[in-house]
Design a protein around this motif. Structure first.
Motif, PDB file in Angstrom:
ATOM      1  N   ASP A   1       0.837  -1.205   0.000  1.00 52.98           N
ATOM      2  CA  ASP A   1       0.000   0.000   0.000  1.00 52.98           C
ATOM      3  C   ASP A   1       0.869   1.250   0.000  1.00 52.98           C
ATOM      4  O   ASP A   1       1.973   1.265   0.565  1.00 52.98           O
ATOM      5  N   SER A   2       0.366   2.330  -0.624  1.00 52.96           N
ATOM      6  CA  SER A   2       1.131   3.580  -0.716  1.00 52.96           C
ATOM      7  C   SER A   2       1.023   4.442   0.537  1.00 52.96           C
ATOM      8  O   SER A   2       1.612   5.528   0.602  1.00 52.96           O
ATOM      9  N   ASN A   3       0.290   3.985   1.538  1.00 54.87           N
ATOM     10  CA  ASN A   3       0.214   4.635   2.853  1.00 54.87           C
ATOM     11  C   ASN A   3      -0.191   6.103   2.754  1.00 54.87           C
ATOM     12  O   ASN A   3       0.481   6.995   3.279  1.00 54.87           O
ATOM     13  N   TRP A   4      -1.312   6.358   2.096  1.00 55.74           N
ATOM     14  CA  TRP A   4      -1.774   7.734   1.915  1.00 55.74           C
ATOM     15  C   TRP A   4      -2.189   8.381   3.235  1.00 55.74           C
ATOM     16  O   TRP A   4      -2.206   9.604   3.345  1.00 55.74           O
ATOM     17  N   GLY A   5      -2.513   7.578   4.238  1.00 48.50           N
ATOM     18  CA  GLY A   5      -2.882   8.159   5.527  1.00 48.50           C
ATOM     19  C   GLY A   5      -1.747   8.929   6.182  1.00 48.50           C
ATOM     20  O   GLY A   5      -1.981   9.872   6.947  1.00 48.50           O
ATOM     21  N   TYR A   6      -0.513   8.535   5.876  1.00 53.83           N
ATOM     22  CA  TYR A   6       0.654   9.238   6.422  1.00 53.83           C
ATOM     23  C   TYR A   6       1.155  10.331   5.494  1.00 53.83           C
ATOM     24  O   TYR A   6       1.892  11.230   5.916  1.00 53.83           O
ATOM     25  N   ALA A   7       0.749  10.298   4.229  1.00 50.75           N
ATOM     26  CA  ALA A   7       1.386  11.108   3.180  1.00 50.75           C
ATOM     27  C   ALA A   7       1.360  12.607   3.447  1.00 50.75           C
ATOM     28  O   ALA A   7       2.229  13.339   2.950  1.00 50.75           O
ATOM     29  N   TRP A   8       0.387  13.101   4.217  1.00 52.32           N
ATOM     30  CA  TRP A   8       0.310  14.544   4.430  1.00 52.32           C
ATOM     31  C   TRP A   8       1.410  15.044   5.373  1.00 52.32           C
ATOM     32  O   TRP A   8       1.813  16.209   5.307  1.00 52.32           O
ATOM     33  N   ILE A   9       1.923  14.188   6.246  1.00 57.81           N
ATOM     34  CA  ILE A   9       2.911  14.623   7.242  1.00 57.81           C
ATOM     35  C   ILE A   9       4.214  15.085   6.592  1.00 57.81           C
ATOM     36  O   ILE A   9       4.725  16.171   6.913  1.00 57.81           O
ATOM     37  N   PRO A  10       4.812  14.303   5.652  1.00 59.75           N
ATOM     38  CA  PRO A  10       6.026  14.793   4.999  1.00 59.75           C
ATOM     39  C   PRO A  10       5.785  15.899   3.973  1.00 59.75           C
ATOM     40  O   PRO A  10       6.730  16.345   3.316  1.00 59.75           O
ATOM     41  N   VAL A  11       4.554  16.346   3.834  1.00 62.26           N
ATOM     42  CA  VAL A  11       4.254  17.524   3.030  1.00 62.26           C
ATOM     43  C   VAL A  11       4.062  18.737   3.932  1.00 62.26           C
ATOM     44  O   VAL A  11       4.729  19.765   3.783  1.00 62.26           O
ATOM     45  N   VAL A  12       3.179  18.605   4.907  1.00 63.43           N
ATOM     46  CA  VAL A  12       2.849  19.736   5.779  1.00 63.43           C
ATOM     47  C   VAL A  12       4.002  20.074   6.724  1.00 63.43           C
ATOM     48  O   VAL A  12       4.359  21.244   6.905  1.00 63.43           O
ATOM     49  N   GLY A  13       4.618  19.054   7.322  1.00 60.86           N
ATOM     50  CA  GLY A  13       5.714  19.297   8.258  1.00 60.86           C
ATOM     51  C   GLY A  13       6.854  20.095   7.648  1.00 60.86           C
ATOM     52  O   GLY A  13       7.279  21.118   8.203  1.00 60.86           O
ATOM     53  N   PRO A  14       7.398  19.678   6.502  1.00 59.16           N
ATOM     54  CA  PRO A  14       8.475  20.449   5.878  1.00 59.16           C
ATOM     55  C   PRO A  14       8.078  21.866   5.480  1.00 59.16           C
ATOM     56  O   PRO A  14       8.885  22.794   5.584  1.00 59.16           O
ATOM     57  N   ILE A  15       6.844  22.057   5.020  1.00 53.11           N
ATOM     58  CA  ILE A  15       6.419  23.416   4.663  1.00 53.11           C
ATOM     59  C   ILE A  15       6.401  24.308   5.902  1.00 53.11           C
ATOM     60  O   ILE A  15       6.884  25.447   5.871  1.00 53.11           O
TER      61      ILE A  15
END
Length: 241
Positions: free
Chosen positions: A213-227
């Motif tokens: 699975d591509s683990n979309w439930g976690y995917a927002w964290i490495p987007v929002v956190g770095p921003i």
């Protein structure tokens, strides 16, 4: 330079970054590779050298390669940054588009280079080659790790731009190695939304046999956190410098 040239430059540089960055993870993580089980330090150095290559590949546009850097410079009120490209809302959108397209293409090229290893990987997971994930799942603390790591990256990059240094891209490469060695353990240190999201999309679309699975439930964290980390770094660097 024109915004079209900025786009092409960022696509090329970010594609190099992700080709080599995902490539070192594939070398370490997938069986039937010379670098199999080479360890996390090998991954850190591989990503650092990937940044080194990517910066040279996108030198014409100032080599953002990372939406967190782009947002950090926008928050820093940098004015004209590298090659005379104004940091505006419009140019920011062009940088972001180039970074995302390049990240996706780089991940696809990595898959092409390691096609047979992906096909014959046995029980080895495929997602970790493309994107990051936490060792211990905890949304607030995973987010905090990415914020802190990206803050260090963007703050020091902005400082590099304001102080004389003969190291150039090598300094940024060593910085990435250092962040990975010091702060990369908990989440795999995305510290770059394009680096995680572009390859994650590629993983979802590529014809990888029996992929996880591509683990979309976690995917927002490495987007929002770095921003968040990049914007905080841009604001504080403006006050500090």
């Amino acid at each position: 330079m024109s915004l079209g040239q900025v786009f092409v430059s960022e696509v090329f540089g970010t594609a190099l970054l992700l080709l080599l960055g995902c490539g070192v993870v594939a070398n370490v993580a997938l069986p039937k590779n010379n670098g199999f089980e080479g360890g996390f330090l090998m991954v850190n150095f591989g990503w650092g050298l990937a940044v080194f290559a990517g910066v040279y590949g996108a030198y014409k546009s100032g080599a953002h390669l990372n939406p967190a850097v782009t947002f950090g410079l926008l928050a820093n009120d940098a004015g004209e940054y590298a090659k005379g490209v104004p940091i505006t809302v419009t140019s920011t959108l062009v940088y972001l588009a180039g970074e995302m397209v390049g990240a996706f293409l780089g991940a696809v090229l990595c898959w092409m280079a390691y096609k047979k290893q992906f096909d014959e990987r046995g029980d080895a997971a495929s997602l970790g080659v493309f994107s990051t994930g936490p060792q211990i799942k905890s949304t607030p603390w995973n987010l905090m790790t990415e914020i802190i790591g990206t803050f260090v990256l963007v703050f020091v990059i902005i400082t590099f731009g304001q102080t004389p240094s003969g190291l150039g891209p090598l300094a940024v490469a060593l910085l990435v190695v250092g962040i990975g060695a010091s702060l990369g353990g908990p989440t795999g240190y995305a510290i770059n939304p394009a680096r995680d999201l572009g390859p994650r999309i590629a993983h979802a679309l590529l014809p990888i046999p029996h992929k996880d699975d591509s683990n979309w439930g976690y995917a927002w964290i490495p987007v929002v956190g770095p921003i968040i980390g990049g914007v905080i770094a841009g604001v504080l660097a403006n006050l500090y410098i």
